[in-house]
Design a protein around this motif. Structure first.
Motif, PDB file in Angstrom:
ATOM      1  N   ASP A 130       0.806  -1.224   0.000  1.00  0.00           N
ATOM      2  CA  ASP A 130       0.000   0.000   0.000  1.00  0.00           C
ATOM      3  C   ASP A 130       0.842   1.279   0.000  1.00  0.00           C
ATOM      4  OD1 ASP A 130      -2.306  -1.495  -0.097  1.00  0.00           O
ATOM      5  OD2 ASP A 130      -2.649  -1.440   2.052  1.00  0.00           O
ATOM      6  N   ASN A 131       1.943   1.286  -0.736  1.00  0.00           N
ATOM      7  CA  ASN A 131       2.781   2.476  -0.879  1.00  0.00           C
ATOM      8  C   ASN A 131       2.612   3.044  -2.284  1.00  0.00           C
ATOM      9  OD1 ASN A 131       4.398   2.320   1.701  1.00  0.00           O
ATOM     10  ND2 ASN A 131       4.717   0.282   0.843  1.00  0.00           N
ATOM     11  N   TYR A 132       3.014   4.302  -2.476  1.00  0.00           N
ATOM     12  CA  TYR A 132       2.877   4.900  -3.808  1.00  0.00           C
ATOM     13  C   TYR A 132       3.852   6.046  -3.993  1.00  0.00           C
ATOM     14  CZ  TYR A 132      -0.093   7.782  -0.857  1.00  0.00           C
ATOM     15  OH  TYR A 132      -0.575   8.547   0.173  1.00  0.00           O
ATOM     16  N   THR A 133       4.157   6.293  -5.251  1.00  0.00           N
ATOM     17  CA  THR A 133       4.845   7.510  -5.647  1.00  0.00           C
ATOM     18  C   THR A 133       3.897   8.247  -6.573  1.00  0.00           C
ATOM     19  OG1 THR A 133       5.883   6.539  -7.596  1.00  0.00           O
ATOM     20  CG2 THR A 133       7.128   6.462  -5.539  1.00  0.00           C
ATOM     21  N   GLY A 134       3.882   9.562  -6.509  1.00  0.00           N
ATOM     22  CA  GLY A 134       3.000  10.360  -7.350  1.00  0.00           C
ATOM     23  C   GLY A 134       3.779  11.100  -8.419  1.00  0.00           C
ATOM     24  N   THR A 135       3.055  11.821  -9.252  1.00  0.00           N
ATOM     25  CA  THR A 135       3.702  12.565 -10.323  1.00  0.00           C
ATOM     26  C   THR A 135       4.081  13.974  -9.902  1.00  0.00           C
ATOM     27  OG1 THR A 135       1.543  13.207 -11.181  1.00  0.00           O
ATOM     28  CG2 THR A 135       2.573  11.261 -12.148  1.00  0.00           C
ATOM     29  N   ASP A 136       3.466  14.498  -8.856  1.00  0.00           N
ATOM     30  CA  ASP A 136       3.836  15.800  -8.301  1.00  0.00           C
ATOM     31  C   ASP A 136       3.276  15.892  -6.887  1.00  0.00           C
ATOM     32  OD1 ASP A 136       1.098  16.732  -8.368  1.00  0.00           O
ATOM     33  OD2 ASP A 136       1.378  17.233 -10.471  1.00  0.00           O
TER      34      ASP A 136
ATOM     35  N   GLY B 146       7.075   1.992  -6.406  1.00  0.00           N
ATOM     36  CA  GLY B 146       6.039   2.271  -5.420  1.00  0.00           C
ATOM     37  C   GLY B 146       6.316   1.598  -4.092  1.00  0.00           C
ATOM     38  N   GLY B 147       6.881   0.401  -4.132  1.00  0.00           N
ATOM     39  CA  GLY B 147       7.216  -0.318  -2.901  1.00  0.00           C
ATOM     40  C   GLY B 147       8.682  -0.190  -2.535  1.00  0.00           C
ATOM     41  N   ILE B 148       9.555  -0.455  -3.518  1.00  0.00           N
ATOM     42  CA  ILE B 148      11.006  -0.421  -3.295  1.00  0.00           C
ATOM     43  C   ILE B 148      11.673   0.227  -4.505  1.00  0.00           C
ATOM     44  CG2 ILE B 148      13.105  -1.823  -3.064  1.00  0.00           C
ATOM     45  CD1 ILE B 148      11.280  -4.031  -1.841  1.00  0.00           C
ATOM     46  N   ALA B 149      12.545   1.176  -4.267  1.00  0.00           N
ATOM     47  CA  ALA B 149      13.418   1.716  -5.313  1.00  0.00           C
ATOM     48  C   ALA B 149      14.841   1.345  -4.920  1.00  0.00           C
ATOM     49  CB  ALA B 149      13.263   3.226  -5.438  1.00  0.00           C
ATOM     50  N   ASN B 150      15.503   0.552  -5.763  1.00  0.00           N
ATOM     51  CA  ASN B 150      16.812   0.004  -5.414  1.00  0.00           C
ATOM     52  C   ASN B 150      17.888   0.450  -6.399  1.00  0.00           C
ATOM     53  OD1 ASN B 150      18.717  -1.873  -4.185  1.00  0.00           O
ATOM     54  ND2 ASN B 150      18.505  -2.989  -6.095  1.00  0.00           N
ATOM     55  N   ARG B 151      19.005   0.916  -5.852  1.00  0.00           N
ATOM     56  CA  ARG B 151      20.146   1.273  -6.680  1.00  0.00           C
ATOM     57  C   ARG B 151      21.451   0.698  -6.133  1.00  0.00           C
ATOM     58  NH1 ARG B 151      16.534   5.153  -7.569  1.00  0.00           N
ATOM     59  NH2 ARG B 151      16.315   5.911  -9.685  1.00  0.00           N
TER      60      ARG B 151
ATOM     61  N   THR C 124       6.784 -10.208   1.318  1.00  0.00           N
ATOM     62  CA  THR C 124       5.730  -9.927   0.351  1.00  0.00           C
ATOM     63  C   THR C 124       5.780  -8.461  -0.051  1.00  0.00           C
ATOM     64  OG1 THR C 124       4.300 -11.629   1.293  1.00  0.00           O
ATOM     65  CG2 THR C 124       3.229  -9.933  -0.046  1.00  0.00           C
ATOM     66  N   VAL C 125       5.686  -8.213  -1.362  1.00  0.00           N
ATOM     67  CA  VAL C 125       5.590  -6.860  -1.900  1.00  0.00           C
ATOM     68  C   VAL C 125       4.280  -6.822  -2.691  1.00  0.00           C
ATOM     69  CG1 VAL C 125       6.644  -5.131  -3.398  1.00  0.00           C
ATOM     70  CG2 VAL C 125       8.106  -6.667  -2.072  1.00  0.00           C
ATOM     71  N   SER C 126       3.285  -6.067  -2.206  1.00  0.00           N
ATOM     72  CA  SER C 126       1.973  -6.091  -2.864  1.00  0.00           C
ATOM     73  C   SER C 126       1.239  -4.752  -2.735  1.00  0.00           C
ATOM     74  CB  SER C 126       1.097  -7.208  -2.282  1.00  0.00           C
ATOM     75  OG  SER C 126       0.792  -6.955  -0.940  1.00  0.00           O
ATOM     76  N   ARG C 127       0.332  -4.522  -3.690  1.00  0.00           N
ATOM     77  CA  ARG C 127      -0.562  -3.363  -3.724  1.00  0.00           C
ATOM     78  C   ARG C 127       0.191  -2.030  -3.662  1.00  0.00           C
ATOM     79  NH1 ARG C 127      -3.313  -6.244   0.595  1.00  0.00           N
ATOM     80  NH2 ARG C 127      -2.948  -4.379   1.841  1.00  0.00           N
ATOM     81  N   ASN C 128       1.321  -1.948  -4.346  1.00  0.00           N
ATOM     82  CA  ASN C 128       2.078  -0.703  -4.427  1.00  0.00           C
ATOM     83  C   ASN C 128       1.831  -0.070  -5.788  1.00  0.00           C
ATOM     84  OD1 ASN C 128       3.732  -0.894  -1.869  1.00  0.00           O
ATOM     85  ND2 ASN C 128       4.165  -2.857  -2.817  1.00  0.00           N
TER      86      ASN C 128
END
Length: 76
Positions: A10-16, A27-32, A41-45
């Protein structure tokens, strides 16, 4: 980074700033960097820009005994 026996949901990134965030990837994980996901479990992002609804990774990552389901990436 290692994530073990966790739920990321239940996480999110928006456009602004009016879309609940500054945009971006993962939305759930940004990995670099080095990343391992185990027994998790990674769900509903949601990622509303640039992709990676559940997980965005710019390099290889390790996923072991985990569930990735029901994530959404909306790319204009």
């Amino acid at each position: 980074l290692a994530v073990t026996s966790s739920a990321i949901y239940d996480n999110y990134t928006g456009t602004d700033s009016t879309d609940h965030g500054s945009g971006g990837e993962g939305g759930g994980i940004a990995n670099r960097g080095a990343f391992t996901l185990t027994n998790s479990t990674v769900s509903r992002n949601l990622a509303q820009e640039n992709g990676g609804g559940g997980i965005f990774s710019s390099i290889a990552l390790v996923i072991d005994s985990s569930t990735i389901a029901s994530n959404t990436a909306e790319i204009d």
